[in-house]
Design a protein around this motif. Sequence first.
Motif, mmCIF file in Angstrom:
data_model
loop_
_atom_site.group_PDB
_atom_site.id
_atom_site.type_symbol
_atom_site.label_atom_id
_atom_site.label_comp_id
_atom_site.label_asym_id
_atom_site.label_seq_id
_atom_site.Cartn_x
_atom_site.Cartn_y
_atom_site.Cartn_z
ATOM 1 N N UNK A 562 0.799 -1.129 0.012
ATOM 2 C CA UNK A 562 -0.239 0.100 0.187
ATOM 3 C C UNK A 562 0.839 1.418 -0.001
ATOM 4 N N UNK A 563 0.297 2.373 -0.869
ATOM 5 C CA UNK A 563 1.203 3.555 -0.767
ATOM 6 C C UNK A 563 0.935 4.309 0.268
ATOM 7 N N UNK A 564 1.864 5.004 0.826
ATOM 8 C CA UNK A 564 1.605 5.788 2.049
ATOM 9 C C UNK A 564 1.141 7.456 1.719
ATOM 10 N N UNK A 565 1.685 7.725 0.471
ATOM 11 C CA UNK A 565 1.764 9.096 0.033
ATOM 12 C C UNK A 565 1.688 9.099 -1.457
ATOM 13 N N UNK A 566 1.510 10.228 -1.761
ATOM 14 C CA UNK A 566 1.734 10.383 -3.251
ATOM 15 C C UNK A 566 3.086 10.007 -4.017
ATOM 16 N N UNK A 567 4.184 10.384 -3.263
ATOM 17 C CA UNK A 567 5.308 9.693 -3.928
ATOM 18 C C UNK A 567 5.392 8.391 -3.981
ATOM 19 N N UNK A 568 4.828 7.532 -2.804
ATOM 20 C CA UNK A 568 4.728 6.040 -3.114
ATOM 21 C C UNK A 568 3.978 5.707 -4.379
ATOM 22 N N UNK A 569 2.671 6.378 -4.322
ATOM 23 C CA UNK A 569 1.830 6.008 -5.463
ATOM 24 C C UNK A 569 2.473 6.177 -6.855
ATOM 25 N N UNK A 570 2.982 7.437 -6.980
ATOM 26 C CA UNK A 570 3.730 7.771 -8.139
ATOM 27 C C UNK A 570 4.575 6.472 -8.742
ATOM 28 N N UNK A 571 5.522 6.270 -7.776
ATOM 29 C CA UNK A 571 6.278 5.065 -8.210
ATOM 30 C C UNK A 571 5.676 3.814 -8.271
ATOM 31 N N UNK A 572 4.922 3.506 -7.547
ATOM 32 C CA UNK A 572 4.125 2.197 -7.665
ATOM 33 C C UNK A 572 3.459 2.133 -8.898
ATOM 34 N N UNK A 573 2.606 3.108 -9.179
ATOM 35 C CA UNK A 573 1.818 2.953 -10.453
ATOM 36 C C UNK A 573 2.924 3.014 -11.570
ATOM 37 N N UNK A 574 3.922 3.930 -11.800
ATOM 38 C CA UNK A 574 4.732 3.717 -12.879
ATOM 39 C C UNK A 574 5.658 2.230 -12.906
ATOM 40 N N UNK A 575 5.875 1.502 -11.667
ATOM 41 C CA UNK A 575 6.450 0.360 -11.619
ATOM 42 C C UNK A 575 5.369 -0.647 -12.293
ATOM 43 N N UNK A 576 4.168 -0.664 -11.779
ATOM 44 C CA UNK A 576 3.120 -1.824 -12.079
ATOM 45 C C UNK A 576 2.839 -1.771 -13.718
#
Length: 815
Positions: A562-576
Amino acid sequence: MSRQTLHEGWVLRAVPGPQVPPEVAGRAVPATVPGEVHTDLLAAGLIPDPYLDDNENGLHWIGRTDWVYETTFDWRRGGDERVDLVCAGLDTVATVTLNGTEVGRTQNQHRGYRFPAGPLLRRGANTLTVRFGSAYRYAEAHRDRLGDRPNAYPEPFHFIRKTACNFGWDWGPTVVTAGIWQEIGLHAWSTARLATVRPLVTVEDGVGRVDLHVEVERAGDDPLTVRATVAGVAVEVAVPAGERHAVATVTVRDPALWWPVGYGDQPLHDLDVTLCAADGRALDGWSRRIGFRSVRLDTAPDAHGSAFTLHVNGVPVFVRGVNWIPDDAFPNRVTRARLAERFAQAVGANVNLLRVWGGGRYESEDFYELADELGLLVQQDFLFACAAYPEEEPFRTEVEAEAREQVTRLASHPSLVLWTGNNENIWGWHDWDWQEPLAGRTWGRGYYLELLPAIVAELDPTRPYWPGSPWSGSEDVYPNDPAHGTTHIWDVWNTDDYTKYREYVPRFVAEFGYQAPPAYATLRRALSDEPLAHDSPGMAHHQKAADGDRKLQRGLDAHLPAAADFDDWHYLTQLNQARAIQLGVEHFRSHRPVCMGTIVWQLNDCWPVTSWAAVDGDGRRKPLWYALRRAYADRLLTVQPRDGGLALVAVNETREAWRAPATVTRLTLTGEPRAKTSVDLDVPAYSSVVLALPAELVRPDEARRELLVAEAGETAERALWFFATDREVEWPAAELSATVEPAGGGQRVRVTARTVLRDLTIFPDRLDPAAQVDRALVTLLPGESATFTVHAESPLDPASLTARPVLRCVNDLTR
């Protein structure tokens, strides 16, 4: 003969109407030609940038306004018999007036026009006016006259011959343009001119042949001569008095062959054509560079269905493709240098084919010349996409005219290997609930299955034509049947997890894709949201796909922490996104030769947006680009599910056999080996080998704490297989050491893992928008190191360069 460009001194005015803002009404705006209304208004400071925040929403009035372009130019009459006003591209519904007299009207952005102008020209000052009617008004009038037809978006783009995606798409803005978008000028000539030159190039049994079809326009009936030279061979053919057509054949023995990138070189030869009068005077000339190569499309039935395999110079080519959309909504901004940058990115990702998608435009000479030089194959769609298109007049005549012009224009380019009738329209007629609302009205079938194949057969029989993308080869077969022809796979993005790619063994995948946001620096340039969040106003406006964020989240929930913040979300969506496409490409390639091509949706963007692109709207490479580079490598090593177990698959897309020792090891996350096997790879040229792995490798003791590592040769990249999703894996908290030192105009970052580091990536654009890094998505086992080279306009702060949110890996979310 003389030519005079008319690109200077233009002004632009809005025709009065209640929708025109006061600051624009009555203004004479300096206009750039070639150009568009939007870019002229932006340059004059009269509108905000439509690509920033939600500015697009306040600018829809532009497409509902009539616009007038006007210039004054000097003319000095010479001794020429004819003078034509030549308009290479008008966007779209135009009335052209010279010195107050109408000389012509247009209603098709995708073709050029030539109007007689001589009698209207005056010595000295002349006034040229081009009035553009609203594209919306034109399209809606024809819709109302002919009856509406289904399409993918609530816009009337299928009722006008204009770039469809100007009306908005699930990755693009609604910016309905108008303008003189290509060259305009005067052409003075006498006796005769070259109206069209169409070289048809073939190679057979070591003999290159150029059948040069020439059409002339005459001012009289004098005899003429056509001279042609190529590769040191010259021919001459007479055009008898009154005749308008000639064919000159040039034969070149043992020509150096033109090959796709990765298969050989791309020698190009100057083809020069001269039209001469009876007394030998040169009247007109034409030059292009051509390449000698053969192309064939194999669609033969076999045990798996029916094939879809491109053969170039007799060699079957596994297509490693990407879909191409217009690189900007405003074509005057797409320079040759910008195309060269994008093409370099394609070649750098080991791409060998660009599919020019049918909702955009027929691409430019710059585009095709660069493709010829680099060896990038091109599939060009005719311009129909995601809609039922009317076949009544004036559309049938316009479609035939544009197709004849474009097939003739592009015939010289060796990079062009396939014409395609449309994007998804035959599939749409079958699957998208079109038939009841159509109630028997025309929808485009006559274009795709009758008119267009007839034009290609007449004008360009050297290249294959395929009625649609997708298309299964026959009206008797479902058009998106993976066992036949070409397939689009969109259930993965829309409804299913990306592991579903493994349920398909298609013959050729012409579209499949997965979304992610653009680079962080691109977002920060385009959006003023504070704070930036996945659902903040600007982010929401720059997500055009239906339920796009929900689909992104579905993918994250299936695979990643799970992403804790926007920085996590941005990295994880690009990774996915990168993970999804890499999985799909490697799976499809592992089934070579049953599957002989993949065309990822998409290479590029036209503005800053969350989309399926590998290169974002500001030209920055997303992690997907790095994943494509690996998945499209000439030699691919991959671990794949097979028959209830796992197999090592080696794919070789080179002319030489691939022979190398390989090992596959089952390890714990701490690097402890549990089982190992060794094999000797022997993969013939242009083929693949599948090696089943023994049970002790494919059955982990602890699925959440183990992985497989496959390696071949001394320099090959690894292939990894995890037995559980990242969400399930028991990742240790990331521990690493990093050093930064200057290196050749950049900085070298060396990362050493003290724990496993999954998909380690550096995002230097967070520190400098111009910064780039040479590699990404690197997984390290404990004790291993990797080096990244970062280039920026000035050295970046080492501490920031080696810490969150610049340096990321999956298990740094374990906190």
